[in-house]
Write an enzyme that holds these catalytic residues in place. Structure first.
Site, PDB file in Angstrom:
ATOM      1  N   ASP A   8     -37.628  24.310 -17.788  1.00 16.72           N
ATOM      2  CA  ASP A   8     -38.478  24.032 -18.949  1.00 16.72           C
ATOM      3  C   ASP A   8     -38.171  22.596 -19.378  1.00 16.72           C
ATOM      4  O   ASP A   8     -37.467  21.854 -18.672  1.00 16.72           O
ATOM      5  CB  ASP A   8     -38.286  25.074 -20.071  1.00 16.72           C
ATOM      6  CG  ASP A   8     -36.956  24.938 -20.794  1.00 16.72           C
ATOM      7  OD1 ASP A   8     -36.091  24.135 -20.367  1.00 16.72           O
ATOM      8  OD2 ASP A   8     -36.755  25.645 -21.802  1.00 16.72           O
ATOM      9  N   HIS A   9     -38.696  22.210 -20.546  1.00 16.25           N
ATOM     10  CA  HIS A   9     -38.492  20.834 -21.010  1.00 16.25           C
ATOM     11  C   HIS A   9     -37.007  20.514 -21.172  1.00 16.25           C
ATOM     12  O   HIS A   9     -36.577  19.390 -20.909  1.00 16.25           O
ATOM     13  CB  HIS A   9     -39.240  20.609 -22.332  1.00 16.25           C
ATOM     14  CG  HIS A   9     -38.916  21.618 -23.379  1.00 16.25           C
ATOM     15  ND1 HIS A   9     -39.379  22.913 -23.320  1.00 16.25           N
ATOM     16  CD2 HIS A   9     -38.140  21.546 -24.491  1.00 16.25           C
ATOM     17  CE1 HIS A   9     -38.922  23.582 -24.363  1.00 16.25           C
ATOM     18  NE2 HIS A   9     -38.162  22.789 -25.087  1.00 16.25           N
ATOM     19  N   CYS A  65     -32.767  25.521 -17.898  1.00 15.06           N
ATOM     20  CA  CYS A  65     -33.339  25.324 -19.236  1.00 15.06           C
ATOM     21  C   CYS A  65     -32.245  24.689 -20.095  1.00 15.06           C
ATOM     22  O   CYS A  65     -31.295  24.110 -19.555  1.00 15.06           O
ATOM     23  CB  CYS A  65     -33.898  26.622 -19.818  1.00 15.06           C
ATOM     24  SG  CYS A  65     -32.706  27.947 -20.088  1.00 15.06           S
ATOM     25  N   THR A  67     -29.986  26.072 -22.208  1.00  9.97           N
ATOM     26  CA  THR A  67     -28.729  26.812 -22.106  1.00  9.97           C
ATOM     27  C   THR A  67     -28.558  27.547 -20.783  1.00  9.97           C
ATOM     28  O   THR A  67     -27.445  27.972 -20.455  1.00  9.97           O
ATOM     29  CB  THR A  67     -28.673  27.901 -23.201  1.00  9.97           C
ATOM     30  OG1 THR A  67     -29.804  28.774 -22.999  1.00  9.97           O
ATOM     31  CG2 THR A  67     -28.747  27.295 -24.598  1.00  9.97           C
ATOM     32  N   GLY A  68     -29.645  27.798 -20.089  1.00 12.55           N
ATOM     33  CA  GLY A  68     -29.632  28.654 -18.888  1.00 12.55           C
ATOM     34  C   GLY A  68     -29.773  30.123 -19.243  1.00 12.55           C
ATOM     35  O   GLY A  68     -30.019  30.954 -18.361  1.00 12.55           O
ATOM     36  N   HIS A  98     -19.915  38.144  -4.229  1.00 10.47           N
ATOM     37  CA  HIS A  98     -19.816  39.512  -4.758  1.00 10.47           C
ATOM     38  C   HIS A  98     -21.163  40.106  -5.161  1.00 10.47           C
ATOM     39  O   HIS A  98     -21.373  41.310  -4.981  1.00 10.47           O
ATOM     40  CB  HIS A  98     -18.912  39.546  -6.000  1.00 10.47           C
ATOM     41  CG  HIS A  98     -17.481  39.252  -5.707  1.00 10.47           C
ATOM     42  ND1 HIS A  98     -16.455  39.699  -6.520  1.00 10.47           N
ATOM     43  CD2 HIS A  98     -16.884  38.559  -4.706  1.00 10.47           C
ATOM     44  CE1 HIS A  98     -15.292  39.288  -6.023  1.00 10.47           C
ATOM     45  NE2 HIS A  98     -15.539  38.588  -4.927  1.00 10.47           N
ATOM     46  N   HIS A 134     -19.250  45.719  -2.274  1.00  8.07           N
ATOM     47  CA  HIS A 134     -20.206  44.889  -3.013  1.00  8.07           C
ATOM     48  C   HIS A 134     -21.642  45.349  -2.758  1.00  8.07           C
ATOM     49  O   HIS A 134     -22.461  45.365  -3.674  1.00  8.07           O
ATOM     50  CB  HIS A 134     -20.018  43.419  -2.653  1.00  8.07           C
ATOM     51  CG  HIS A 134     -18.710  42.864  -3.117  1.00  8.07           C
ATOM     52  ND1 HIS A 134     -18.264  43.035  -4.413  1.00  8.07           N
ATOM     53  CD2 HIS A 134     -17.738  42.179  -2.468  1.00  8.07           C
ATOM     54  CE1 HIS A 134     -17.076  42.466  -4.536  1.00  8.07           C
ATOM     55  NE2 HIS A 134     -16.733  41.945  -3.366  1.00  8.07           N
TER      56      HIS A 134
END
Ligand code: RB5
Length: 142
Positions: A8-9, A65, A67-68, A98, A134
């Site tokens: 995003d921006h 983004c 923060t992610g 994993h 896993h």
């Protein structure tokens, strides 16, 4: 390996750095947008990248983004997507080994480009362990 990348921006500038790095490494990268730094909605681009993976047009994806967090929440709603928010190299390695994560999410307001590129390289260069335990654990949610 074919990759898809979106942002995003908040992640636009870092995405450009990551793309330049990936292209220099010889990866084929589909840029799913956004294409400038004007305000936009991150779920749109999470959907674009995850649908490329679902269709088999990309093996792994990267979403950036501010923060992610929004990207990882949105991506993990999609079938077959295992998105991992990583801001350190240890997590990037562990989530491939994993969790067989197929999308890496990062926050451009959290880490700088130097660390982000190390995380990207670690994520792309680490294979799933294929350990039975896993595979079993992933099957609970995939
Ligand atoms: C956009 O301002 C910001 O909310 C977004 O980039 C992301 O951090 C959301 O999780």
């Amino acid at each position: 390996m074919k990759l898809a990348i979106g942002c995003d921006h908040g992640g636009y500038e870092l995405k450009l750095e990551v793309m330049k790095h990936l292209q220099a490494r010889g990866f084929e990268v589909t840029d799913a947008g956004c294409h400038d730094s004007s305000s936009c909605d991150y779920p749109v681009y999470a959907k674009e990248v995850t649908s490329l993976i679902q269709k088999g047009e990309a093996e792994l994806g990267i979403l950036i983004c501010g923060t992610g967090i929004g990207m990882s929440m949105a991506a993990n709603k999609e079938a077959g997507i295992r998105a991992a928010l990583c801001h350190d190299v240890f997590s990037a390695k562990a989530t491939r080994e994993h969790n067989n994560a197929n999308v890496l999410c990062m926050g451009a307001r959290v880490i700088g480009a130097g660390l982000a590129l190390m995380i990207v390289d670690t994520f792309l260069d680490t294979a799933f362990s294929n350990d039975e335990r896993h595979i079993r654990r992933i099957s609970y949610y995939s």
